[in-house]
Design a protein around this motif. Structure first.
Motif, PDB file in Angstrom:
ATOM      1  N   ILE A  48       0.830  -1.207   0.000  1.00 54.01           N
ATOM      2  CA  ILE A  48       0.000   0.000   0.000  1.00 54.01           C
ATOM      3  C   ILE A  48       0.863   1.254   0.000  1.00 54.01           C
ATOM      4  O   ILE A  48       0.562   2.239  -0.699  1.00 54.01           O
ATOM      5  N   SER A  49       1.967   1.235   0.763  1.00 53.45           N
ATOM      6  CA  SER A  49       2.815   2.421   0.888  1.00 53.45           C
ATOM      7  C   SER A  49       3.833   2.562  -0.241  1.00 53.45           C
ATOM      8  O   SER A  49       3.994   3.644  -0.810  1.00 53.45           O
ATOM      9  N   PHE A  50       4.520   1.469  -0.558  1.00 52.15           N
ATOM     10  CA  PHE A  50       5.693   1.579  -1.430  1.00 52.15           C
ATOM     11  C   PHE A  50       5.476   1.104  -2.866  1.00 52.15           C
ATOM     12  O   PHE A  50       6.289   1.392  -3.741  1.00 52.15           O
ATOM     13  N   VAL A  51       4.378   0.379  -3.113  1.00 53.92           N
ATOM     14  CA  VAL A  51       4.079  -0.064  -4.482  1.00 53.92           C
ATOM     15  C   VAL A  51       2.962   0.786  -5.083  1.00 53.92           C
ATOM     16  O   VAL A  51       3.113   1.379  -6.152  1.00 53.92           O
ATOM     17  N   PHE A  52       1.834   0.881  -4.359  1.00 57.93           N
ATOM     18  CA  PHE A  52       0.670   1.613  -4.891  1.00 57.93           C
ATOM     19  C   PHE A  52       0.621   3.075  -4.458  1.00 57.93           C
ATOM     20  O   PHE A  52      -0.022   3.889  -5.122  1.00 57.93           O
ATOM     21  N   HIS A  53       1.249   3.413  -3.337  1.00 56.98           N
ATOM     22  CA  HIS A  53       1.287   4.799  -2.811  1.00 56.98           C
ATOM     23  C   HIS A  53      -0.111   5.355  -2.546  1.00 56.98           C
ATOM     24  O   HIS A  53      -0.342   6.555  -2.687  1.00 56.98           O
ATOM     25  N   TRP A  54      -1.031   4.483  -2.135  1.00 54.96           N
ATOM     26  CA  TRP A  54      -2.396   4.930  -1.862  1.00 54.96           C
ATOM     27  C   TRP A  54      -2.476   5.783  -0.608  1.00 54.96           C
ATOM     28  O   TRP A  54      -3.415   6.559  -0.442  1.00 54.96           O
ATOM     29  N   ASP A  55      -1.514   5.608   0.312  1.00 51.53           N
ATOM     30  CA  ASP A  55      -1.570   6.349   1.567  1.00 51.53           C
ATOM     31  C   ASP A  55      -0.669   7.580   1.564  1.00 51.53           C
ATOM     32  O   ASP A  55      -0.464   8.209   2.606  1.00 51.53           O
ATOM     33  N   SER A  56      -0.135   7.942   0.408  1.00 49.82           N
ATOM     34  CA  SER A  56       0.653   9.175   0.310  1.00 49.82           C
ATOM     35  C   SER A  56      -0.282  10.369   0.450  1.00 49.82           C
ATOM     36  O   SER A  56      -1.509  10.234   0.340  1.00 49.82           O
ATOM     37  N   ALA A  57       0.280  11.536   0.705  1.00 53.80           N
ATOM     38  CA  ALA A  57      -0.541  12.737   0.858  1.00 53.80           C
ATOM     39  C   ALA A  57      -1.408  12.958  -0.374  1.00 53.80           C
ATOM     40  O   ALA A  57      -2.603  13.281  -0.274  1.00 53.80           O
ATOM     41  N   GLU A  58      -0.820  12.749  -1.545  1.00 54.03           N
ATOM     42  CA  GLU A  58      -1.568  12.916  -2.794  1.00 54.03           C
ATOM     43  C   GLU A  58      -2.628  11.831  -2.946  1.00 54.03           C
ATOM     44  O   GLU A  58      -3.761  12.096  -3.353  1.00 54.03           O
ATOM     45  N   GLY A  59      -2.254  10.600  -2.580  1.00 55.42           N
ATOM     46  CA  GLY A  59      -3.194   9.484  -2.701  1.00 55.42           C
ATOM     47  C   GLY A  59      -4.394   9.642  -1.799  1.00 55.42           C
ATOM     48  O   GLY A  59      -5.535   9.387  -2.207  1.00 55.42           O
TER      49      GLY A  59
END
Length: 413
Positions: free
Chosen positions: A148-159
């Motif tokens: 979720i964090s390092f492959v899809f980046h869904w939990d990034s500020a932008e995500g």
């Protein structure tokens, strides 16, 4: 156990906890950002886990243990769960989301017992073999967070801003469908109880073990177990939204440090039991809750981010030293007759009653310290559960005085 069976059981455990880790960790952030849920509404959604834990013994005891093979029920529950996950993925309002998540947790919580049942049925020596299978569940949870964090980046500020956290339900739904179909290839695990044999409702939830509460020290431990679950609920409900809010990058992946810690500290339990005994071991676990929340209260996402990382890493001490050691203590106090009932009673008290209260309290506290502009006073949100954990620590330290040695202490010595 042959290699094919070992592979199947390990894959089953991996998928079981990959599913849970795919959506539950980020749930609080999703509810607040995507569905604009209040603290109370968020608490109600999280409490579905407790309702699932309360209802689970009835599903397993009345159906799985009497009528159908465990692996088949596991398959059906996960296939239906995949459908509910898709409905959660499409939900745009918390009032629409809630019935689906409630239904899902009622179906998912029994699968935790079913995967254990399928595994134990294939083992000649579960005490030695089970840990090697169960560890793949922890790996699954960890990899879900890292993805979720390092492959899809869904939990990034932008995500998070773009609402991409809803994709976690799609990921969990796909994994649930895969496990559902895969379950039908698992080793056969037939019912253990004849369908004609009478069963008491009290047996399912461990009411027979209430006799153990006549022991003053066990009663103190039992009450403490319920109380310590109140601060535990704060972590499940608020940790991810908090880390996201204070600007920690890749919060889901970093929260996986907690599961790594859990796996590592599990190895230290026998050592602590042998050297310090049950009381001191469990007190360390209680104290760790207070310390972790104090670190959360005064840390931040910038120069004091190390405090937050240490707080996450303390999860292994918090969980293993209290819950795992508590399960061992319960097992040693119960005796052969009440072992299963006692474990069922403790599970009902902690994941059922304790966390049900905890999620309600956490929701109200969050709403209390939420400003009109949506800003949350995180320092107060974390200081309160730290205080609760500290009070439970002091009460247990003063009132618990069990001089007898548990089975694991005796063996270790």
């Amino acid at each position: 156990m042959n290699s094919t069976t070992r592979f199947k059981l390990s894959t089953m455990m991996f998928l079981e906890f990959f599913i849970w880790g795919s959506w539950f960790v980020t749930l609080g952030t999703f509810l607040g950002n995507n569905l604009k849920a209040t603290g109370g509404e968020t608490g109600a959604v999280f409490s579905t886990q407790s309702w699932g834990a309360i209802i689970a013994p009835f599903i397993v005891g009345l159906i799985a243990d009497r009528y159908f093979n465990a692996e088949r029920i596991l398959g059906v529950l996960h296939i239906v769960g995949a459908i509910l996950m898709y409905q959660m993925y499409n939900a745009t309002d918390v009032s629409v989301f809630y019935p689906y998540v409630l239904g899902y947790m009622i179906l998912f919580m029994p699968t935790l017992a079913l995967v254990n049942s399928v595994s134990f049925n294939q083992m000649k020596d579960p005490e030695k073999e089970f840990a090697n299978i169960r560890v793949f569940g922890t790996i699954g949870w960890i990899l879900a967070g890292l993805a979720i964090s390092f492959v899809f980046h869904w939990d990034s500020a932008e995500g998070v801003t773009q609402g991409l956290l809803k994709n976690t339900f799609l990921l969990a739904g796909i994994a649930s469908a895969v496990l559902g179909l895969f379950s039908f290839t698992l080793p056969k695990t037939p019912p253990k109880v004849s369908s004609s044999e009478k069963i008491k409702i009290g047996d399912l939830i461990g009411l027979d073990a209430l006799k153990l509460l006549k022991d003053k020290n066990f009663a103190i431990f039992f009450i403490s177990s319920i109380l310590i679950c109140i601060p535990l609920a704060f972590y499940y409900q608020n940790a991810h939204p908090f880390l996201t809010n204070v600007g920690v990058e890749n919060p889901t992946g970093k929260m996986a440090i907690g599961q790594i810690s859990e796996a590592l500290f599990l190895l230290f339990i026998p050592v602590f039991f042998a050297r310090f005994g049950f009381k001191k071991t469990i007190l360390v676990g209680m104290l760790a809750w207070a310390i972790r929340y104090a670190l959360f209260a005064y840390g931040n996402g910038a120069e004091l981010s190390w405090m937050l990382i240490i707080g996450i890493a303390l999860h292994g001490v918090c969980y293993d030293f209290f819950f795992v050691s508590g399960q061992i203590y319960t097992n040693s106090k119960a005796g052969e007759r009440y072992k299963s009932s006692a474990q069922g009673l403790i599970t009902l008290a902690t994941y059922g009653v304790g966390m049900l209260i905890g999620f309600e309290v956490a929701g109200k506290i969050t709403d209390t310290y939420k400003a009109a502009d949506g800003a949350i006073d995180w320092e107060m949100v974390w200081i309160i559960p730290a205080g609760i954990a500290a009070v439970v620590f002091l009460l247990f330290a003063v009132l618990f005085n069990d001089k007898t040695k548990s089975e694991i202490e005796a063996k270790a010595l």
